[in-house]
Design a protein around this motif. Structure first.
Motif, PDB file in Angstrom:
ATOM      1  N   VAL A   1       1.004  -1.216   0.015  1.00 58.08           N
ATOM      2  CA  VAL A   1       0.008   0.051   0.134  1.00 58.08           C
ATOM      3  C   VAL A   1       0.959   1.154  -0.234  1.00 58.08           C
ATOM      4  N   VAL A   2       1.988   1.445   0.847  1.00 57.72           N
ATOM      5  CA  VAL A   2       2.565   2.414   0.888  1.00 57.72           C
ATOM      6  C   VAL A   2       3.564   2.622  -0.610  1.00 57.72           C
TER       7      VAL A   2
ATOM      8  N   SER B   1       1.222   4.109  -2.730  1.00 58.80           N
ATOM      9  CA  SER B   1       1.034   5.496  -2.543  1.00 58.80           C
ATOM     10  C   SER B   1       2.107   6.318  -3.179  1.00 58.80           C
ATOM     11  N   GLY B   2       3.518   5.827  -3.007  1.00 56.29           N
ATOM     12  CA  GLY B   2       4.455   6.516  -3.641  1.00 56.29           C
ATOM     13  C   GLY B   2       4.478   6.556  -5.102  1.00 56.29           C
TER      14      GLY B   2
ATOM     15  N   LEU C   1       1.873   6.526  -6.963  1.00 57.45           N
ATOM     16  CA  LEU C   1       0.703   7.540  -7.544  1.00 57.45           C
ATOM     17  C   LEU C   1       1.110   8.971  -7.188  1.00 57.45           C
ATOM     18  N   ALA C   2       2.037   9.097  -6.030  1.00 56.09           N
ATOM     19  CA  ALA C   2       2.319  10.488  -6.003  1.00 56.09           C
ATOM     20  C   ALA C   2       3.252  10.899  -7.077  1.00 56.09           C
TER      21      ALA C   2
ATOM     22  N   GLY D   1       7.346  11.612  -2.987  1.00 59.04           N
ATOM     23  CA  GLY D   1       6.822  10.307  -3.630  1.00 59.04           C
ATOM     24  C   GLY D   1       8.047   9.487  -3.655  1.00 59.04           C
TER      25      GLY D   1
ATOM     26  N   ILE E   1       8.266   8.325   0.052  1.00 56.98           N
ATOM     27  CA  ILE E   1       7.295   7.266   0.400  1.00 56.98           C
ATOM     28  C   ILE E   1       7.543   5.901  -0.126  1.00 56.98           C
TER      29      ILE E   1
END
Length: 294
Positions: free
Chosen positions: A156-157, A160-161, A163-164, A185, A188
């Protein structure tokens, strides 16, 4: 015209909670009130707001306001320990989920539900899958814990990175839209890689320290107030005494049998997951029933 503040004086005289019918409050909440996204689950709550130590729960028919002992903005740890102990959060989550199911079955009309064929299909597929996932927590808690810590959380982390990074980079033409987001990003993604490298035993130790520390601190705070008498525990003398005693017991057991405590919490997480899956499934069944011609 009565603002909400006109009804809050009894909270400073020892009353735990004031209940105000919505039709008696004709003015909007003032500037000091902010919507709260994270709260102990409460049955019937539509939205939750805070203003310092005041905590307001909005329902369909009324406003319920109580006075937290600690402002979560100024004292977040003390708020978690005393106002929102772990066992209270778990028990209220169970109660809220069950209450939500009952409330859903009392509401809704076939006219509103006839347009929800897609929702029906999703519920009848997703619900059993969630139930199955919850049962896995009971059947193989060790492998489930390994999957959550070694794959789910780092995954998940990492996502998220990624996507950032995607949001701050333009491909055609290639350029960095926002340098700060790019750096964020990368950090993350790095955090995700570090989390994936942490061994399961270390994960278990960290989680156990957090849970046992939370329970121990809550038990000390709650039992100290219980010893002062009922006036020191306006939110519920018996309930807080039981939460404090059980928290103390689990905190002690976590040092004697740490693996057993982790399995207990995995079972609790599994039970919550099964209930959520059951609610999703029952919602789908309810939709299908109401959509059938009479």
């Amino acid at each position: 015209m009565s603002p909400i503040e006109d009804f809050l004086h009894p909270l400073h005289e020892g009353l735990w909670e004031v209940v105000i019918p919505r039709d008696q409050v004709t003015e909007p909440l003032g500037e000091g009130w902010e919507r709260s996204q994270i709260n102990v689950p409460t049955p019937g709550t539509i939205a939750s707001y805070r203003c310092g130590q005041y905590h307001l729960h909005e329902t369909k028919t009324e406003f319920r306001v109580h006075l937290d002992r600690y402002d979560p903005k100024k004292h977040p740890l003390l708020h978690l320990i005393d106002d929102a102990p772990l066992l209270l959060m778990i028990s209220e989550t169970f109660i809220t989920l069950i209450s939500f199911t009952r409330e859903y079955y009392r509401s809704g009309t076939s006219e509103q539900l006839k347009e929800q064929n897609a929702i029906l299909r999703h519920h009848l597929i997703l619900g059993p899958l969630v139930i199955f996932m919850g049962l896995i927590f009971f059947i193989v808690p060790d492998l489930t814990f390994l999957g959550i810590t070694a794959y789910l959380i780092p995954g998940v982390v990492l996502i998220s990175g990624v996507l950032a990074l995607k949001s701050c980079i333009s491909i055609r033409p290639f350029r960095v839209v926002n340098r700060n987001d790019l750096i964020g990003g990368v950090w993350i993604i790095g955090a995700g890689l570090i989390l994936g490298a942490i061994p399961p035993k270390l994960w278990g130790g960290v989680i156990l320290v957090i849970l046992s520390g939370w329970m121990f601190a809550s038990s000390v705070m709650l039992l100290r107030r219980v010893l002062k008498g009922r006036k020191a525990v306006p939110e519920g003398f018996i309930s807080r005494m039981l939460i404090g005693a059980v928290s103390l017991l689990l905190g002690i057991v976590s040092f004697i049998e740490p693996a057993a405590v982790l399995i207990i919490f995995m079972d609790v997480l599994g039970a919550l997951t099964v209930i959520v899956g059951g609610i999703i499934t029952l919602t789908g069944v309810r939709l299908r029933t109401l959509m059938q011609p009479v």
